[in-house]
Design a protein around this motif. Structure first.
Motif, mmCIF file in Angstrom:
data_model
loop_
_atom_site.group_PDB
_atom_site.id
_atom_site.type_symbol
_atom_site.label_atom_id
_atom_site.label_comp_id
_atom_site.label_asym_id
_atom_site.label_seq_id
_atom_site.Cartn_x
_atom_site.Cartn_y
_atom_site.Cartn_z
ATOM 1 N N ILE A 8 0.832 -1.194 0.000
ATOM 2 C CA ILE A 8 0.000 0.000 0.000
ATOM 3 C C ILE A 8 0.866 1.243 0.000
ATOM 4 O O ILE A 8 1.876 1.321 0.702
ATOM 5 N N ALA A 9 0.447 2.193 -0.795
ATOM 6 C CA ALA A 9 1.166 3.466 -0.855
ATOM 7 C C ALA A 9 0.280 4.582 -0.341
ATOM 8 O O ALA A 9 -0.934 4.571 -0.546
ATOM 9 N N LEU A 10 0.894 5.508 0.343
ATOM 10 C CA LEU A 10 0.211 6.749 0.718
ATOM 11 C C LEU A 10 0.913 7.876 -0.020
ATOM 12 O O LEU A 10 2.115 8.093 0.158
ATOM 13 N N ILE A 11 0.172 8.520 -0.872
ATOM 14 C CA ILE A 11 0.739 9.610 -1.668
ATOM 15 C C ILE A 11 0.238 10.935 -1.117
ATOM 16 O O ILE A 11 -0.967 11.129 -0.929
ATOM 17 N N ASP A 12 1.153 11.826 -0.858
ATOM 18 C CA ASP A 12 0.852 13.063 -0.144
ATOM 19 C C ASP A 12 1.484 14.230 -0.904
ATOM 20 O O ASP A 12 2.701 14.259 -1.093
ATOM 21 N N MET A 13 0.675 15.162 -1.323
ATOM 22 C CA MET A 13 1.210 16.311 -2.058
ATOM 23 C C MET A 13 2.024 17.198 -1.114
ATOM 24 O O MET A 13 1.628 17.420 0.029
ATOM 25 N N ASP A 14 3.154 17.679 -1.601
ATOM 26 C CA ASP A 14 3.998 18.535 -0.763
ATOM 27 C C ASP A 14 3.377 19.928 -0.645
ATOM 28 O O ASP A 14 3.073 20.560 -1.662
ATOM 29 N N CYS A 15 3.228 20.393 0.565
ATOM 30 C CA CYS A 15 2.636 21.713 0.857
ATOM 31 C C CYS A 15 1.668 22.128 -0.250
ATOM 32 O O CYS A 15 1.888 23.109 -0.962
ATOM 33 N N PHE A 16 0.601 21.390 -0.305
ATOM 34 C CA PHE A 16 -0.253 21.405 -1.493
ATOM 35 C C PHE A 16 -0.757 22.793 -1.896
ATOM 36 O O PHE A 16 -0.644 23.207 -3.048
ATOM 37 N N TYR A 17 -1.327 23.518 -0.944
ATOM 38 C CA TYR A 17 -1.918 24.806 -1.307
ATOM 39 C C TYR A 17 -0.877 25.756 -1.888
ATOM 40 O O TYR A 17 -1.160 26.528 -2.806
ATOM 41 N N VAL A 18 0.337 25.678 -1.368
ATOM 42 C CA VAL A 18 1.394 26.544 -1.902
ATOM 43 C C VAL A 18 1.687 26.166 -3.353
ATOM 44 O O VAL A 18 1.794 27.023 -4.228
ATOM 45 N N ASP A 115 -5.403 16.298 -0.257
ATOM 46 C CA ASP A 115 -4.134 16.101 -0.977
ATOM 47 C C ASP A 115 -3.457 14.775 -0.670
ATOM 48 O O ASP A 115 -2.264 14.640 -0.845
ATOM 49 N N GLU A 116 -4.205 13.807 -0.197
ATOM 50 C CA GLU A 116 -3.618 12.522 0.176
ATOM 51 C C GLU A 116 -4.432 11.384 -0.394
ATOM 52 O O GLU A 116 -5.663 11.414 -0.328
ATOM 53 N N ALA A 117 -3.751 10.367 -0.865
ATOM 54 C CA ALA A 117 -4.452 9.205 -1.389
ATOM 55 C C ALA A 117 -3.756 7.923 -0.989
ATOM 56 O O ALA A 117 -2.524 7.836 -1.040
ATOM 57 N N TYR A 118 -4.530 6.943 -0.584
ATOM 58 C CA TYR A 118 -4.007 5.598 -0.408
ATOM 59 C C TYR A 118 -4.236 4.832 -1.705
ATOM 60 O O TYR A 118 -5.294 4.948 -2.324
ATOM 61 N N VAL A 119 -3.235 4.052 -2.102
ATOM 62 C CA VAL A 119 -3.377 3.200 -3.274
ATOM 63 C C VAL A 119 -2.965 1.796 -2.886
ATOM 64 O O VAL A 119 -1.893 1.598 -2.319
ATOM 65 N N ASP A 120 -3.843 0.835 -3.151
ATOM 66 C CA ASP A 120 -3.502 -0.567 -2.921
ATOM 67 C C ASP A 120 -2.903 -1.124 -4.215
ATOM 68 O O ASP A 120 -3.595 -1.267 -5.221
ATOM 69 N N LEU A 121 -1.619 -1.432 -4.169
ATOM 70 C CA LEU A 121 -0.884 -1.826 -5.376
ATOM 71 C C LEU A 121 -0.762 -3.335 -5.528
ATOM 72 O O LEU A 121 -0.139 -3.817 -6.478
ATOM 73 N N THR A 122 -1.351 -4.070 -4.596
ATOM 74 C CA THR A 122 -1.109 -5.507 -4.553
ATOM 75 C C THR A 122 -1.347 -6.202 -5.896
ATOM 76 O O THR A 122 -0.488 -6.928 -6.397
ATOM 77 N N GLU A 123 -2.491 -5.927 -6.481
ATOM 78 C CA GLU A 123 -2.815 -6.625 -7.725
ATOM 79 C C GLU A 123 -1.938 -6.169 -8.872
ATOM 80 O O GLU A 123 -1.546 -6.970 -9.723
ATOM 81 N N ASP A 124 -1.646 -4.888 -8.895
ATOM 82 C CA ASP A 124 -0.804 -4.368 -9.968
ATOM 83 C C ASP A 124 0.573 -5.021 -9.922
ATOM 84 O O ASP A 124 1.195 -5.273 -10.953
ATOM 85 N N ILE A 125 1.023 -5.294 -8.716
ATOM 86 C CA ILE A 125 2.338 -5.907 -8.551
ATOM 87 C C ILE A 125 2.323 -7.351 -9.028
ATOM 88 O O ILE A 125 3.251 -7.819 -9.692
ATOM 89 N N ILE A 204 5.598 3.650 1.214
ATOM 90 C CA ILE A 204 5.225 2.340 0.681
ATOM 91 C C ILE A 204 5.458 1.311 1.777
ATOM 92 O O ILE A 204 6.569 1.217 2.306
ATOM 93 N N ALA A 205 4.409 0.569 2.101
ATOM 94 C CA ALA A 205 4.523 -0.426 3.171
ATOM 95 C C ALA A 205 3.408 -1.444 3.017
ATOM 96 O O ALA A 205 2.698 -1.457 2.000
ATOM 97 N N ARG A 206 3.259 -2.302 4.038
ATOM 98 C CA ARG A 206 2.286 -3.375 3.907
ATOM 99 C C ARG A 206 0.910 -3.015 4.423
ATOM 100 O O ARG A 206 -0.017 -3.818 4.304
ATOM 101 N N ASN A 207 0.761 -1.859 4.993
ATOM 102 C CA ASN A 207 -0.578 -1.441 5.398
ATOM 103 C C ASN A 207 -0.656 0.081 5.450
ATOM 104 O O ASN A 207 0.345 0.781 5.295
ATOM 105 N N LYS A 208 -1.840 0.563 5.664
ATOM 106 C CA LYS A 208 -2.084 2.001 5.565
ATOM 107 C C LYS A 208 -1.339 2.791 6.641
ATOM 108 O O LYS A 208 -0.748 3.839 6.369
#
Length: 604
Positions: A8-18, A115-125, A204-208
């Motif tokens: 699972i990945a957590l994607i976080d925009m850097d200082c998003f509003y800026v 500005d944050e999203a979790y993505v489950d990549l298991t199947e893609d992998i 990137i890790a094995r859980n949220k």
DNA sequence: CATTTTTTCCCT
DNA sequence: AGGGAAAAA
């Protein structure tokens, strides 16, 4: 393979509003900047600060003026204002840009914040494994390993390279899917940058929980992997408050109770010990988490569940006249209406419930709701104001509103698809022919009548695609949200604190406030046409709860159906709850928690 | 007098 | 339904 073999990945925009502001005015790229709401009061309050400015000690929450003192070159972007209120549309739209990219590339994307999203990549992998590819360090230009601090890029390359080698020679290849996950995340982050212009970081890790945690280890514009074998070491250096869900009072309580300050120190506590203090569910969650196990699934939801607009009116600016209250109802209603209309066009759904929240100068917050029968600014504003009138203690002859309001908000929720979920349910349920009495009352949710033409088409196409099966969530990882404080020794005498007694609560509650103007027409008395009798269980259901209630029956039927065919192998979940049968679970939880809360002595 | 504005989830 | 915790920019 059920345990925790996910990636699972957590994607976080850097200082998003800026970044959003800098995309509009690129001349400020590379300069210390922040985004502030309002400006008359000390240069506005900063809600986002970029990394260049953070080097000067500028922090979120500071005032624009204070930031200037720390960093003379600091530039302040100001949030757009509409009708004297901060309007965040620009950032919501930019957020949609980002999620368009994510959703176009991945199926399982969960919007965790603007500005944050979790993505489950298991199947893609798994798919990626079918066509093996040779990865080198060049495929990981911004990847770091949690638990290793590297000063230079050469150091980083050395560490990551060693890890790549280890993963290849590892017979079990337990870590190899994390390698592939990191590879995919490098790619998606690059794509996000190319297509939106925004940089982001990722974990990137094995859980949220772990993904979220390690995302913060290397920022900005970098990604961090947390492997299973590094968890103990990392947790030994992870303050409890860094864990999502433990950043507030719950974390404080855990630290106090177990006399710990980092996560690693919790390892020595048995499941029973944790459960004894935190309850069965929370104790289990924490016990597993400390061992790197957490099973909360990534859910694919992109849409907001509610849309709201609110504003503070601190101190002297509080709303103390009926005219001010009226006027702000109008302003907030307008914003909510505009966003609701946009949402309706884009997502083919309508909100059914309007909620007004307000905090008074006495520091008491109330929230009251009413059904939405029609989208219109005036309807929203009128409904909101009618509700607020009930709480005005001044005589109706006066134009004073008291106690004055220090925060006012209008929100809309309980969305219902225009492609009506009820008609779908009916198509699939046995008795198709008696759906008419569900919505028959005049005063209920009859918004359909206006849209008849477009609805007709939709009904045809429904047969084509079956409804997505109701996701019956497994052992949903519970967070710690059950802590409250009861320390209102304050001088504020608890107003009319005669709890709305358990009996006819709504009526009796309002009757206390209807001294003047009892013509509150839209919140009717108990001869209630807000209630509809459910045809399936014969119980009275609030009109605006009916669609959900219907879904409940529907889901239940589906489940029955499914249980006939397949047998559910009891959730395989790891070394969790050994003893402790379902026997007094509820009582047990409540008991320990109550004792727990009441115990808390020091609280200034 | 003043971080503010959101959003989600949990408890009762 | 309503109150409150938590989190994020």
């Amino acid at each position: 393979m059920n345990v925790d073999h996910r990636v699972i990945a957590l994607i976080d925009m850097d200082c998003f509003y800026v970044q959003v502001e800098q995309r509009l005015q690129p001349e400020f790229l590379g300069k210390p900047c922040g985004v502030a709401q309002y400006y008359t009061w000390k240069g506005g309050g900063l809600i986002a600060v970029n990394y260049e400015a953070r080097d000067f000690g500028v922090k979120r929450g500071m005032r624009g003026e204070q930031a200037k003192e720390l960093c003379p070159d600091f530039h302040v972007f100001h949030v757009q204002e509409v009708n004297g209120k901060a309007n965040l549309t620009r950032y919501r739209d930019a957020s949609a840009d980002v999620f368009r990219v994510l959703n176009a590339n991945y199926k399982l994307v969960e919007k965790a914040s603007i500005d944050e999203a979790y993505v489950d990549l298991t199947e893609d992998i798994q798919r990626l494994k079918e066509s093996p590819l040779k990865l080198t360090i060049d495929d990981f230009p911004s990847t770091h390993l949690a638990g290793f601090t590297t000063k230079t890029n050469d150091e980083r390359i050395e560490i990551v390279n060693k890890w790549l080698k280890d993963c290849e020679s590892d017979d079990e290849k337990r870590n190899y899917d994390l390698v592939l996950g990191a590879y995919l995340v490098e790619k998606i982050r690059k794509k996000v940058k190319e297509e939106t212009g925004f940089f982001c970081s990722a974990g990137i890790a094995r859980n949220k929980i772990l993904a979220k945690l390690c995302c913060g280890f290397n920022k900005p514009r970098k990604q961090t992997i947390l492997t299973h074998s590094d968890i103990d070491h990392v947790f030994d250096n992870t303050p409890v408050q860094k864990i999502q869900g433990l950043g507030g009072k719950a974390g404080d309580r855990v630290m106090e109770l177990f006399k710990v300050d980092n996560m690693g120190q919790l390892r020595k506590y048995s499941l029973d010990a944790l459960q004894a203090s935190l309850g069965e569910s929370n104790g289990c969650w924490l016990y597993n988490l400390v061992r790197g196990i957490e099973t909360t699934p990534v859910s694919s939801r992109n849409l907001y569940k509610s849309i709201s607009a609110s504003k503070n009116f601190p101190g002297k600016t509080s709303l103390d006249t009926t005219e001010k209250v009226r006027s702000w109802c109008q302003n907030l209603a307008e914003e909510v209406f505009n966003r609701l209309e946009k949402d309706r066009a884009e997502n083919k759904r309508r909100a059914k419930l309007l909620t007004v929240t307000c905090t008074s100068a006495t520091n008491e917050t109330i929230a009251r709701s009413c059904p939405i029968n029609e989208y219109s600014i005036d309807r929203f504003a009128n409904d909101a104001y009618r509700i607020l009138k009930q709480f005005n203690k001044s005589p109706s002859t006066s134009n004073i509103y008291s106690p004055a309001i220090t925060n006012l908000g209008i929100g809309a929720g309980k969305f219902l698809d225009s492609v009506n979920s009820r008609s779908i349910a009916d198509l699939f349920s046995k008795q198709t022919n008696k759906s008419e009495q569900i919505i028959s009352t005049e005063n209920t949710i009859n918004w359909q009548e206006e849209d008849e033409d477009e609805d007709n088409e939709q009904e045809e196409t429904i047969t084509e695609k079956p409804p997505s099966p109701p996701v019956i969530s497994p052992v949903k990882g519970d967070f710690f949200r059950k802590f409250q404080k009861n320390d209102e020794q304050m001088k504020t005498p608890a107003k009319i604190e005669t709890k709305p007694s358990s009996s006819s609560s709504i009526t009796s509650f309002f009757s206390r406030y209807t001294t003047n103007e009892n013509s509150c027409n839209s919140i009717p008395e108990q001869s209630d046409d807000r209630y509809i009798t459910c045809t399936k269980c014969n119980k009275p259901i609030l009109a605006w709860d009916m669609p959900e209630h219907e879904d409940f029956h529907y889901a239940r039927e589906l489940q029955k159906e499914e249980n006939k065919n397949t047998f559910q192998p009891a959730t395989i979940i790891k070394p969790t709850k050994p003893m402790k049968r379902k026997n007094e679970k509820q009582q047990n939880d409540n008991h320990t928690l109550d004792a727990f809360i009441n115990k808390k002595p020091k609280n200034q």
